[in-house]
Design a protein around this motif. Structure first.
Motif, PDB file in Angstrom:
ATOM      1  N   GLU A   2      35.106  44.034 -10.285  1.00 37.49           N
ATOM      2  CA  GLU A   2      34.944  43.458 -11.641  1.00 37.49           C
ATOM      3  C   GLU A   2      33.666  43.966 -12.308  1.00 37.49           C
ATOM      4  OE1 GLU A   2      35.700  39.513 -12.678  1.00 37.49           O
ATOM      5  OE2 GLU A   2      37.679  39.471 -11.737  1.00 37.49           O
ATOM      6  N   LYS A   3      32.635  44.156 -11.498  1.00 33.95           N
ATOM      7  CA  LYS A   3      31.361  44.658 -12.040  1.00 33.95           C
ATOM      8  C   LYS A   3      31.537  46.102 -12.520  1.00 33.95           C
ATOM      9  CE  LYS A   3      26.676  45.232 -10.350  1.00 33.95           C
ATOM     10  NZ  LYS A   3      25.831  45.092  -9.143  1.00 33.95           N
TER      11      LYS A   3
ATOM     12  N   GLU B 219      34.519  41.255  -6.483  1.00 34.04           N
ATOM     13  CA  GLU B 219      33.335  41.107  -7.340  1.00 34.04           C
ATOM     14  C   GLU B 219      32.814  42.484  -7.760  1.00 34.04           C
ATOM     15  OE1 GLU B 219      33.897  39.302  -4.539  1.00 34.04           O
ATOM     16  OE2 GLU B 219      34.409  37.557  -5.776  1.00 34.04           O
TER      17      GLU B 219
END
Lengths: 152, 152, 152
Positions: free
Chosen positions: B108-109, B105
């Motif tokens: 991806e950020k 996560e």
């Protein structure tokens, strides 16, 4: 697509110099790969590629190569590099590269295990195995290089 | 000049092995890119290149790829890799790669921000965005790989 | 075989960004090499390659390049990159790359010695010498890039 190589050879060399890059340059020269543009690839022997004891590389050519290398600026340090290829009954082969602060014998032992593991992972049986390795004790700045040149 | 790729796809995978390179080899296999010669590039999507859900890569082919990857030999460590491409209304796209000791996560950020910054720097507006990422908790030696394959 | 480049030019640039990769992307843009797929090579100028003040690179093209580069996320740090090529009376030239936490002047001094050493090792005499360098003081995340583009 880019043309797939059809030949291969194993090369290795060691070098010394005033800078790590010059030592690497010398190691490439010693290996017979110093006057070309190496294009590093990871690292499969194309199916049907034939082994050549030597290949003639035109100066400045773009040359696909899988290699292990190490530079060191620590006088007295022993460094080694190895490259190996495993080839099954038919189809593509798998190339592994290794380098470390170790001996040539250790490097060859490690890389043999790496090729066997790569074959296990693919469910392939090893029929032909080729390896090339070098070691060097650093004087000023040193480098080791072992590569498989993929050529045409 | 070398032929400019006309297609692209996003791939990712994780791997475990006895050595970091074997783990990386396994991650490539899991991503469907394990039996070719990856040629790492930095990292523009050619104008007009079409997205393909899958591409067929002949074994041993020279395959241009932009990728993020990380190897770790620290058991228990969580590692992640991500790759993303931003595409404007017309013209070339921009590819960014990321890897770190973090979660999927977070990766991806981070990479979303990187693509946006690359577009800002070029004065381009982001129309299409594609991302692929993986994470892995290392057992012995682990690797993560996320790449955009540029193909023909 | 892959087509051997026939032209070359020297480029360099510096960049800042929120991440090291964005800073590198910006340095490539500043150098005029930001919208292509760089294919890193080591590092010989093909015989007969002609110098060009500028080359036109189609977006997304696969571009062979020898380069030195450095990224830093340490605010206030000074970083430099240099690239140089030595050319003999006839035949191929030798490219050297350098980067470090140093000034542009130091980088140019170091790389001059590297090219001279590479010529000594080959028993060649240096006739033409070209160098390009940059330095940058990091604000947030910075990058320097100096490369010789090999083109067609």
């Amino acid at each position: 697509m880019l043309p797939t190589p059809t030949k291969f050879t194993l090369v290795a060399g060691t070098g010394e110099g005033h800078t790590p890059l010059n030592a690497f340059d010398q190691a490439l020269l010693a290996a017979g790969a110093g006057n070309v543009n190496l294009l590093r690839v990871s690292s499969i022997l194309p199916p049907g590629a034939r082994y050549a004891e030597r290949v003639i590389l035109p100066p400045g050519a773009l040359v696909p190569v899988a290699y292990g290398a190490l530079k060191s600026a620590t006088p007295g340090e022993r460094i080694a590099a190895a490259v190996a290829v495993g080839i099954p009954e038919s189809g593509f082969g798998v190339i592994m590269e290794y380098s470390g602060r170790t001996s040539r014998e250790e490097a060859e032992k490690t890389i043999r295990g790496m090729v066997e593991e790569a074959f296990d992972m693919r469910g392939l049986s090893l029929v032909t195995y080729r390896v090339k390795s070098v070691e060097h004790e650093v004087v000023m700045a040193g480098a080791v290089f072992a590569g498989i040149i993929l050529w045409y």
